[in-house]
Motif scaffolding. Structure first.
Motif, PDB file in Angstrom:
ATOM      1  N   HIS A  41       0.770  -9.514  -5.674  1.00 50.53           N
ATOM      2  CA  HIS A  41      -0.708  -8.914  -5.593  1.00 50.53           C
ATOM      3  C   HIS A  41      -0.419  -7.612  -6.198  1.00 50.53           C
ATOM      4  CE1 HIS A  41      -2.241 -12.291  -3.688  1.00 50.53           C
ATOM      5  NE2 HIS A  41      -0.981 -12.299  -2.771  1.00 50.53           N
ATOM      6  N   PRO A  42      -1.214  -6.829  -6.773  1.00 47.62           N
ATOM      7  CA  PRO A  42      -1.194  -5.408  -6.965  1.00 47.62           C
ATOM      8  C   PRO A  42      -0.929  -4.419  -5.943  1.00 47.62           C
ATOM      9  CG  PRO A  42      -3.210  -5.966  -7.453  1.00 47.62           C
ATOM     10  CD  PRO A  42      -2.763  -7.237  -7.166  1.00 47.62           C
ATOM     11  N   TRP A  43       0.038  -3.330  -6.123  1.00 49.09           N
ATOM     12  CA  TRP A  43      -0.001  -2.248  -5.366  1.00 49.09           C
ATOM     13  C   TRP A  43      -1.350  -1.615  -5.476  1.00 49.09           C
ATOM     14  CZ3 TRP A  43       4.000  -0.608  -2.245  1.00 49.09           C
ATOM     15  CH2 TRP A  43       5.330  -1.504  -2.013  1.00 49.09           C
ATOM     16  N   VAL A  44      -1.661  -0.944  -4.311  1.00 46.54           N
ATOM     17  CA  VAL A  44      -2.899   0.123  -4.103  1.00 46.54           C
ATOM     18  C   VAL A  44      -2.300   1.213  -3.823  1.00 46.54           C
ATOM     19  CG1 VAL A  44      -4.941   0.290  -3.156  1.00 46.54           C
ATOM     20  CG2 VAL A  44      -4.269  -2.041  -3.871  1.00 46.54           C
ATOM     21  N   GLY A  45      -2.758   2.253  -4.323  1.00 50.47           N
ATOM     22  CA  GLY A  45      -2.532   3.772  -3.805  1.00 50.47           C
ATOM     23  C   GLY A  45      -3.364   3.997  -3.036  1.00 50.47           C
ATOM     24  N   ILE A  46      -3.173   5.067  -1.691  1.00 48.79           N
ATOM     25  CA  ILE A  46      -3.978   5.506  -1.000  1.00 48.79           C
ATOM     26  C   ILE A  46      -3.777   6.948  -1.107  1.00 48.79           C
ATOM     27  CG2 ILE A  46      -4.920   5.541   1.303  1.00 48.79           C
ATOM     28  CD1 ILE A  46      -5.989   3.010   0.115  1.00 48.79           C
ATOM     29  N   VAL A  47      -4.961   7.840  -1.042  1.00 45.93           N
ATOM     30  CA  VAL A  47      -4.890   9.201  -0.744  1.00 45.93           C
ATOM     31  C   VAL A  47      -5.788   9.473   0.812  1.00 45.93           C
ATOM     32  CG1 VAL A  47      -5.379  11.553  -1.046  1.00 45.93           C
ATOM     33  CG2 VAL A  47      -4.442  10.078  -2.964  1.00 45.93           C
ATOM     34  N   ASN A  48      -5.090   9.897   1.898  1.00 47.18           N
ATOM     35  CA  ASN A  48      -5.435   9.915   3.073  1.00 47.18           C
ATOM     36  C   ASN A  48      -5.678  11.631   3.238  1.00 47.18           C
ATOM     37  OD1 ASN A  48      -4.829   7.335   4.013  1.00 47.18           O
ATOM     38  ND2 ASN A  48      -2.749   7.886   4.397  1.00 47.18           N
ATOM     39  N   VAL A 102       0.786  -1.300   0.016  1.00 43.20           N
ATOM     40  CA  VAL A 102       0.191  -0.110   0.089  1.00 43.20           C
ATOM     41  C   VAL A 102       0.915   1.333   0.171  1.00 43.20           C
ATOM     42  CG1 VAL A 102      -1.944   1.315   1.197  1.00 43.20           C
ATOM     43  CG2 VAL A 102      -1.834  -1.131   1.236  1.00 43.20           C
ATOM     44  N   LEU A 103       0.792   2.136  -0.881  1.00 39.41           N
ATOM     45  CA  LEU A 103       1.400   3.387  -1.144  1.00 39.41           C
ATOM     46  C   LEU A 103       0.499   4.453  -0.621  1.00 39.41           C
ATOM     47  CD1 LEU A 103       4.277   3.497  -2.046  1.00 39.41           C
ATOM     48  CD2 LEU A 103       3.525   4.364  -4.185  1.00 39.41           C
ATOM     49  N   MET A 110      -7.490   1.790  -7.150  1.00 35.68           N
ATOM     50  CA  MET A 110      -6.811   2.654  -6.269  1.00 35.68           C
ATOM     51  C   MET A 110      -7.836   3.118  -5.383  1.00 35.68           C
ATOM     52  SD  MET A 110      -3.489   3.140  -7.166  1.00 35.68           S
ATOM     53  CE  MET A 110      -3.482   1.538  -8.145  1.00 35.68           C
ATOM     54  N   GLY A 111      -7.414   3.534  -4.116  1.00 35.81           N
ATOM     55  CA  GLY A 111      -8.214   3.911  -3.088  1.00 35.81           C
ATOM     56  C   GLY A 111      -8.571   3.013  -1.898  1.00 35.81           C
ATOM     57  N   SER A 112      -9.071   3.485  -0.631  1.00 37.61           N
ATOM     58  CA  SER A 112      -8.998   2.700   0.443  1.00 37.61           C
ATOM     59  C   SER A 112     -10.551   1.768   0.181  1.00 37.61           C
ATOM     60  CB  SER A 112      -9.300   3.682   1.794  1.00 37.61           C
ATOM     61  OG  SER A 112     -10.446   4.679   1.493  1.00 37.61           O
ATOM     62  N   GLU A 113     -11.679   2.096  -0.519  1.00 38.85           N
ATOM     63  CA  GLU A 113     -12.601   1.274  -0.745  1.00 38.85           C
ATOM     64  C   GLU A 113     -12.070   0.062  -1.645  1.00 38.85           C
ATOM     65  OE1 GLU A 113     -16.628   3.433  -1.025  1.00 38.85           O
ATOM     66  OE2 GLU A 113     -15.047   4.641  -2.023  1.00 38.85           O
ATOM     67  N   TYR A 114     -11.600   0.456  -2.525  1.00 35.65           N
ATOM     68  CA  TYR A 114     -10.872  -0.822  -3.337  1.00 35.65           C
ATOM     69  C   TYR A 114      -9.981  -1.740  -2.582  1.00 35.65           C
ATOM     70  CZ  TYR A 114      -8.242  -3.609  -6.821  1.00 35.65           C
ATOM     71  OH  TYR A 114      -7.594  -4.568  -7.444  1.00 35.65           O
ATOM     72  N   LEU A 115      -9.262  -1.103  -1.683  1.00 32.42           N
ATOM     73  CA  LEU A 115      -8.041  -1.980  -0.923  1.00 32.42           C
ATOM     74  C   LEU A 115      -8.791  -2.624   0.277  1.00 32.42           C
ATOM     75  CD1 LEU A 115      -5.360  -2.783   0.303  1.00 32.42           C
ATOM     76  CD2 LEU A 115      -5.659  -0.707   1.991  1.00 32.42           C
ATOM     77  N   ASN A 163       5.825  10.936  -9.652  1.00 34.12           N
ATOM     78  CA  ASN A 163       4.985  10.193  -9.354  1.00 34.12           C
ATOM     79  C   ASN A 163       5.181   8.843  -8.986  1.00 34.12           C
ATOM     80  OD1 ASN A 163       5.208   8.258 -11.766  1.00 34.12           O
ATOM     81  ND2 ASN A 163       4.512  10.229 -12.947  1.00 34.12           N
ATOM     82  N   ALA A 164       4.392   8.054  -8.559  1.00 33.59           N
ATOM     83  CA  ALA A 164       4.769   6.551  -7.885  1.00 33.59           C
ATOM     84  C   ALA A 164       4.287   5.678  -8.993  1.00 33.59           C
ATOM     85  CB  ALA A 164       4.194   6.308  -6.623  1.00 33.59           C
ATOM     86  N   LEU A 165       4.375   5.749 -10.208  1.00 31.56           N
ATOM     87  CA  LEU A 165       3.835   4.657 -11.062  1.00 31.56           C
ATOM     88  C   LEU A 165       4.739   3.694 -11.379  1.00 31.56           C
ATOM     89  CD1 LEU A 165       2.558   6.869 -14.319  1.00 31.56           C
ATOM     90  CD2 LEU A 165       1.266   5.415 -12.662  1.00 31.56           C
ATOM     91  N   ASP A 166       6.214   3.832 -11.143  1.00 32.37           N
ATOM     92  CA  ASP A 166       6.923   2.540 -11.219  1.00 32.37           C
ATOM     93  C   ASP A 166       6.642   1.769  -9.865  1.00 32.37           C
ATOM     94  OD1 ASP A 166       8.188   3.489 -13.518  1.00 32.37           O
ATOM     95  OD2 ASP A 166      10.124   4.554 -12.308  1.00 32.37           O
ATOM     96  N   VAL A 167       6.215   1.973  -8.951  1.00 33.94           N
ATOM     97  CA  VAL A 167       6.075   1.480  -7.677  1.00 33.94           C
ATOM     98  C   VAL A 167       4.579   0.689  -7.924  1.00 33.94           C
ATOM     99  CG1 VAL A 167       5.664   1.149  -5.299  1.00 33.94           C
ATOM    100  CG2 VAL A 167       6.986   2.684  -6.323  1.00 33.94           C
ATOM    101  N   LEU A 168       3.659   1.623  -8.244  1.00 34.39           N
ATOM    102  CA  LEU A 168       2.362   1.035  -8.424  1.00 34.39           C
ATOM    103  C   LEU A 168       1.949   0.132  -9.550  1.00 34.39           C
ATOM    104  CD1 LEU A 168       0.157   4.314  -7.827  1.00 34.39           C
ATOM    105  CD2 LEU A 168       0.384   2.582  -6.250  1.00 34.39           C
ATOM    106  N   GLU A 169       2.826   0.076 -10.639  1.00 31.48           N
ATOM    107  CA  GLU A 169       2.808  -0.703 -11.978  1.00 31.48           C
ATOM    108  C   GLU A 169       3.852  -1.953 -11.619  1.00 31.48           C
ATOM    109  OE1 GLU A 169       3.105   1.593 -15.006  1.00 31.48           O
ATOM    110  OE2 GLU A 169       0.959   2.297 -15.115  1.00 31.48           O
ATOM    111  N   GLY A 170       4.533  -2.132 -10.386  1.00 26.28           N
ATOM    112  CA  GLY A 170       5.312  -3.256 -10.022  1.00 26.28           C
ATOM    113  C   GLY A 170       6.695  -3.288 -10.798  1.00 26.28           C
ATOM    114  N   ARG A 171       6.988  -2.000 -11.218  1.00 22.14           N
ATOM    115  CA  ARG A 171       8.416  -1.986 -11.995  1.00 22.14           C
ATOM    116  C   ARG A 171       9.483  -1.748 -10.900  1.00 22.14           C
ATOM    117  NH1 ARG A 171       5.258   0.692 -15.686  1.00 22.14           N
ATOM    118  NH2 ARG A 171       5.951   2.842 -14.707  1.00 22.14           N
ATOM    119  N   SER A 172       9.134  -1.100  -9.957  1.00 24.49           N
ATOM    120  CA  SER A 172      10.303  -0.684  -8.687  1.00 24.49           C
ATOM    121  C   SER A 172      10.285  -1.990  -7.691  1.00 24.49           C
ATOM    122  CB  SER A 172       9.995   0.373  -8.043  1.00 24.49           C
ATOM    123  OG  SER A 172       9.991   1.846  -8.730  1.00 24.49           O
ATOM    124  N   TYR A 173       9.309  -2.681  -7.476  1.00 20.60           N
ATOM    125  CA  TYR A 173       9.501  -3.615  -6.699  1.00 20.60           C
ATOM    126  C   TYR A 173       8.122  -4.507  -6.856  1.00 20.60           C
ATOM    127  CZ  TYR A 173       9.899  -6.756  -2.697  1.00 20.60           C
ATOM    128  OH  TYR A 173       9.965  -7.801  -1.810  1.00 20.60           O
TER     129      TYR A 173
END
Length: 613
Positions: A238-245, A212-213, A281-286, A224-234
């Motif tokens: 399971h897919p990464w999920v981005g959150i905006v608190n 969770v990012l 993306m988002g807390s509801e999807y998570l 942006n964090a696309l490299d992480v969210l799309e799995g290129r950095s790590y």
């Protein structure tokens, strides 16, 4: 309610019940039901946004906030989805009858309960706080919020706290049934993420880890964090999920969590960087993603969970049989129970005597070893010494010496010798009495059904020992009577043979002339010794017979007869007192019954929902 919601809701209920009953792990060799069920552990460094993620999933502002280590005890958070229109409320396990509808009071209680355990000096504790939230705005889920990983101790904390927190977090995430929710802030290099580093160590394949990012909206402009969210950095399984608190300003303004969710959806939908990922993306999807994965994990583990449940049910039913069932309240049933318990004790006691259990052979040891040894040690050598024989024979003759044979001297010597047999006779009775008392004690201890009734144990022991005392007194009278009978009537044939044996030796006149010589007294002593040996052989057989008849046989036949007569006269209240159980045992049975009910209910519910379509 869908099958998935039913299954996860069931797991939530089972986990909560396990927690209430204390069946949630420990030092047991076998895994508990709690450990067998999947759960989600939330892991992240301090200030990574863990609390905000949890609050977004719940849709409520309820967690303590602040700088440094805020989460200082594990928080086991169980979310229960309720019907639309139902009120939202929270319950703590340590306050079972209190509902919190004001979630600011939930935050305060978490803080107060943490301080009660750890104090206010930033110490930590591994003892979890259990919180359940019931709401139509959540999915069925169990989340474990763990203290944030840190790199340095702050003032007032021990230097070991860094390692202590890591050890605590590891104790949860190392378990193969634990799903790891690794929280990392987007405005920091993912390579430095404490959560990802720990997750990689305990789950190197990434099968149990969800990344969770957070804080995507706080990244530097133009990044942006696309490299992480799309799995290129790590890459994870399971897919990464981005959150905006919520921002700090939103928190300060008490912006509603439902509004915050809407703002989060709008952010991803309108973002030029993330709009193509907005649906994932988002807390509801998570929350939905975790719920789906949890359901799949539960389904995959159903065979092993069912096997564990069945095995535990067998063990608990065995323990219930061992502990005994609850006692009836009416006097008739209580009297029947008491008599059955007495018979169970009596059976074991008889098994000891008859050889089915060890101990009865010690009675034979008394007859075969102790009695003969005691008889051999009697002081006949001193009593039948030449000097004592001359003294007793002379005193028995009085003023007129005996003419042919010193009959009175013989009788006195024999009676004096036979009196010595009373000591071994009484000692044999006492030795067998001691063995019987010890067998009573052992039999009470080995009667499993009696263990739960200490008062009845004491009463049976008292009654049995009183009966053994009566048997001992009767046995002493009988054995001493056997000795007295030998003294009362001497075996005449033995002595009638003596003159014939003298004649066989040669000249009778010579014997008469030698009547007052040393040889004459030696022959008297030898004759008495032979007679006493004959009586000793007889008593060696008759004493055991008397002891067995009066003590062992009676103990087998009527050890508790008097107790039966007395207990039959007791009223209901007195019978209840006899069946007054050890409180610790009653508590143990109650807990065992509750656990058995839990496991049976869990088995039935799993059977009803696990394979539904």
């Amino acid at each position: 309610m869908t099958t998935m919601e039913s299954l996860i809701g069931l797991v939530n209920r089972i986990q909560r019940a396990c927690t209430v009953l204390g069946d949630h792990g420990g030092d047991n060799a076998l895994p508990t039901l709690w450990e067998a069920l999947p759960s989600v552990a939330v892991v992240g460094g301090q200030s990574s946004g863990k609390s905000s993620v949890l609050e977004s999933i719940v849709g409520r502002d309820f967690l303590p906030r602040g700088s440094g280590i805020v989460t200082r005890r594990p928080l086991v958070l169980q979310l229960h989805k309720t019907e639309e229109g139902q009120p939202e409320y929270a319950e703590f396990l340590h306050l079972p009858r209190r509902r919190f509808s004001d979630f600011s009071m939930v935050r305060k209680e978490i803080q107060d309960e943490t301080d009660r355990m750890t104090g206010k000096n930033k110490q930590i504790s591994s003892v979890p706080i259990h919180l359940s939230i019931y709401s139509p705005n959540v999915v069925n889920l169990t989340l474990i919020d763990l203290p944030g990983l840190t790199k340095v101790a702050v003032e007032g904390q021990p230097e070991s706290i860094v390692q202590d927190i890591e050890n605590m977090v590891r104790s949860y995430v190392e378990k193969p049934n634990c799903i790891i929710l690794a929280i990392s802030p987007a405005n920091q290099d993912i390579a430095t993420s404490d959560a990802i580093k720990l997750a990689r160590e305990v789950d190197p394949t990434g099968e149990r880890t969800f990344g969770v990012l957070t804080k995507l909206d706080l990244m530097d402009k133009g990044t942006n964090a696309l490299d992480v969210l799309e799995g290129r950095s790590y890459r994870l399984q399971h897919p990464w999920v981005g959150i905006v608190n919520r921002s700090q300003a939103d928190i300060n303004k008490n912006v509603d969590m439902i509004v915050a969710r809407r703002k989060e959806r709008e952010y991803f939908a309108s973002s030029p960087d993330y709009s193509h990922l907005a649906s994932k993306m988002g807390s509801e999807y998570l929350a939905k993603l975790l719920s789906r994965h949890l359901e799949a994990a539960i389904r995959a583990r159903i065979p092993s969970i069912t096997s564990l449940i069945n095995k535990t049910i067998d063990e608990l039913e065995g323990e219930m049989d061992h502990l005994g069932r609850p006692i009836a309240v009416d006097a008739g049933a209580q009297l029947y129970t008491i008599l059955e318990l007495c018979r169970a004790f009596d059976r074991i006691f008889k098994e000891h005597l008859d050889g089915g259990r060890p101990g009865g052979d010690r009675i034979y040891g008394v007859f075969d070893n102790q009695l003969p040894a005691a008889l051999r040690k009697l002081p006949f050598d001193r009593h039948l010494s030449l000097q004592n024989v001359r003294k007793i024979v002379s005193e028995a003759d009085g003023y007129q010496p005996h003419l042919i044979a010193p009959e009175q001297g013989y009788r006195r010597l024999i009676e004096g010798s036979l009196n010595y047999f009373k000591g071994p006779a009484e000692a044999t009775v006492d030795a067998v009495h001691f063995v019987l008392k010890e067998l009573v004690r052992k039999s009470i201890g080995e009667t499993q059904e009696l263990k739960r009734f200490p008062t009845l144990q004491a009463e049976i022991a008292h009654a049995a020992n009183e009966a053994l005392e009566r048997f001992r007194e009767e046995s002493k009278k009988t054995t001493l009577r056997s000795v007295d009978m030998e003294s009362s009537y001497l075996t005449v044939d033995f002595f009638r043979k003596l003159p014939q044996e003298v004649e066989k030796g040669g000249n009778p006149a010579a014997s008469t002339a030698d009547r007052y010589s040393e040889g004459h007294f030696r022959r008297i002593g030898s004759n008495v010794s032979s007679y006493v040996n004959m009586v000793s052989d007889t008593l060696r057989s008759t004493i055991p017979k008397a002891v067995v008849h009066c003590q062992v046989r009676e103990a087998k036949r009527s050890l508790l007869d008097y107790f039966y007569a007395q207990v039959g006269k007791k009223e209901g209240k007195q019978l209840s007192q006899l069946l007054d159980e050890d409180p610790a045992l009653m508590e143990r049975r109650q807990q065992c019954a509750k656990r058995l009910e839990l496991y049976k209910s869990a088995r039935d519910e799993i059977d009803s929902v696990s394979w539904a379509r």
